[in-house]
Design a protein around this motif. Structure first.
Motif, PDB file in Angstrom:
ATOM      1  N   LYS A 189       3.631   9.543 -10.475  1.00 34.58           N
ATOM      2  CA  LYS A 189       2.489   9.845  -9.602  1.00 34.58           C
ATOM      3  C   LYS A 189       2.739   9.364  -8.168  1.00 34.58           C
ATOM      4  N   ALA A 190       3.979   8.992  -7.878  1.00 36.80           N
ATOM      5  CA  ALA A 190       4.337   8.571  -6.525  1.00 36.80           C
ATOM      6  C   ALA A 190       4.135   9.733  -5.559  1.00 36.80           C
ATOM      7  N   THR A 191       3.892   9.393  -4.309  1.00 38.68           N
ATOM      8  CA  THR A 191       3.665  10.397  -3.275  1.00 38.68           C
ATOM      9  C   THR A 191       4.559  10.116  -2.074  1.00 38.68           C
ATOM     10  N   GLY A 192       4.607  11.067  -1.180  1.00 38.20           N
ATOM     11  CA  GLY A 192       5.360  10.896   0.051  1.00 38.20           C
ATOM     12  C   GLY A 192       6.448  11.932   0.188  1.00 38.20           C
ATOM     13  N   THR A 193       7.327  11.685   1.141  1.00 43.85           N
ATOM     14  CA  THR A 193       8.431  12.596   1.420  1.00 43.85           C
ATOM     15  C   THR A 193       9.687  11.799   1.721  1.00 43.85           C
TER      16      THR A 193
ATOM     17  N   ALA B 120       7.984   6.808   0.770  1.00 41.36           N
ATOM     18  CA  ALA B 120       7.584   7.007  -0.629  1.00 41.36           C
ATOM     19  C   ALA B 120       6.707   5.844  -1.089  1.00 41.36           C
ATOM     20  N   HIS B 121       5.621   6.176  -1.808  1.00 40.35           N
ATOM     21  CA  HIS B 121       4.643   5.168  -2.222  1.00 40.35           C
ATOM     22  C   HIS B 121       4.119   5.458  -3.627  1.00 40.35           C
TER      23      HIS B 121
ATOM     24  N   GLU C 121       0.203  -1.897  -2.975  1.00 39.57           N
ATOM     25  CA  GLU C 121       0.764  -0.711  -3.609  1.00 39.57           C
ATOM     26  C   GLU C 121       1.689  -1.156  -4.741  1.00 39.57           C
TER      27      GLU C 121
ATOM     28  N   ASP D 204      -1.875   3.803  -9.871  1.00 42.27           N
ATOM     29  CA  ASP D 204      -0.905   4.565 -10.658  1.00 42.27           C
ATOM     30  C   ASP D 204       0.252   3.703 -11.142  1.00 42.27           C
TER      31      ASP D 204
ATOM     32  N   ARG E 219       9.516  16.569  -1.428  1.00 43.80           N
ATOM     33  CA  ARG E 219       8.240  15.969  -1.814  1.00 43.80           C
ATOM     34  C   ARG E 219       8.527  15.026  -2.981  1.00 43.80           C
TER      35      ARG E 219
ATOM     36  N   ASP F   6       8.426  12.980  -6.280  1.00 47.04           N
ATOM     37  CA  ASP F   6       7.788  13.168  -7.587  1.00 47.04           C
ATOM     38  C   ASP F   6       8.012  11.990  -8.524  1.00 47.04           C
TER      39      ASP F   6
ATOM     40  N   GLY G 246      12.665  13.840  -5.844  1.00 42.30           N
ATOM     41  CA  GLY G 246      11.723  14.793  -5.294  1.00 42.30           C
ATOM     42  C   GLY G 246      12.304  16.186  -5.298  1.00 42.30           C
TER      43      GLY G 246
END
Length: 184
Positions: free
Chosen positions: A76-80, A64-65, A40, A70, A97, A99, A112
């Motif tokens: 474009k990171a994702t996760g919570t 978070a990843h 990653e 990306d 969330r 961002d 986020g």
């Protein structure tokens, strides 16, 4: 060749072989996940409680990843991530969330938008948190440090947090930061 010279030559050869092997293994791990997959681009995970002398129960948790594909766009990171603050049975929690995720060395900044909270007015607000992964002495800072509440933060841009000025409570910090390596 004397026995001593022969032995030194043999030790040097074994040492060189070990260094070459370790370097190759390190390169393979750096470019992949160790299981033949792609590493990653950046990661922030873990949980900790903050230290407060009054006994406040303050917890931050991250998952978070930023995917390898990306790497050039941290937005474009994702996760919570989740945080809560309680004292004497009063307080609130929020879940956001992700961002944006930026990492460098052992420091991560994640932002986020709050998607769930029992703090009136918090839903829909962007917050940012900075983590310094120092092993058992992790530190943390948050965008609302100067305003007192995420509700009072207006128009915070993505990937903005504060200096990691808070200390985590002894024995609770397990943040893991994987450094980002952008193509510059």
């Amino acid at each position: 060749m004397s026995r001593i010279a022969h032995r030194r030559t043999k030790i040097a050869a074994i040492g060189a072989a070990l260094l070459i092997t370790a370097g190759a293994a390190g390169s393979a791990v750096a470019s992949g996940d160790g299981d033949g997959g792609t590493r990653e681009a950046a990661v922030l995970t873990g949980s900790a409680k903050l230290y407060r002398s009054l006994g406040d129960d303050i917890t931050f948790t991250f998952d978070a990843h930023l995917a390898a594909k990306d790497n050039d766009d941290p937005t474009k990171a994702t996760g919570t991530f989740r945080f809560s603050h309680y004292l004497n049975g009063k307080g609130a929690f929020a879940e956001a969330r992700v961002d944006c995720l930026l990492t460098g060395g052992k420091v991560a900044v994640v932002s986020g938008v709050i998607t769930k909270s029992d703090l009136k007015g918090a839903k829909g607000k962007r917050v940012g948190i900075t983590v310094h992964d120092l092993g058992r002495n992790d530190r943390l800072g948050y965008s609302w440090a100067a305003t007192g509440s995420p509700v009072e933060t207006e128009d915070l841009p993505k990937c903005v947090g504060s200096a990691p000025f808070e200390k985590v409570k002894a024995g609770t910090g397990d943040f893991k930061v994987q450094p980002w390596h952008p193509k510059l």
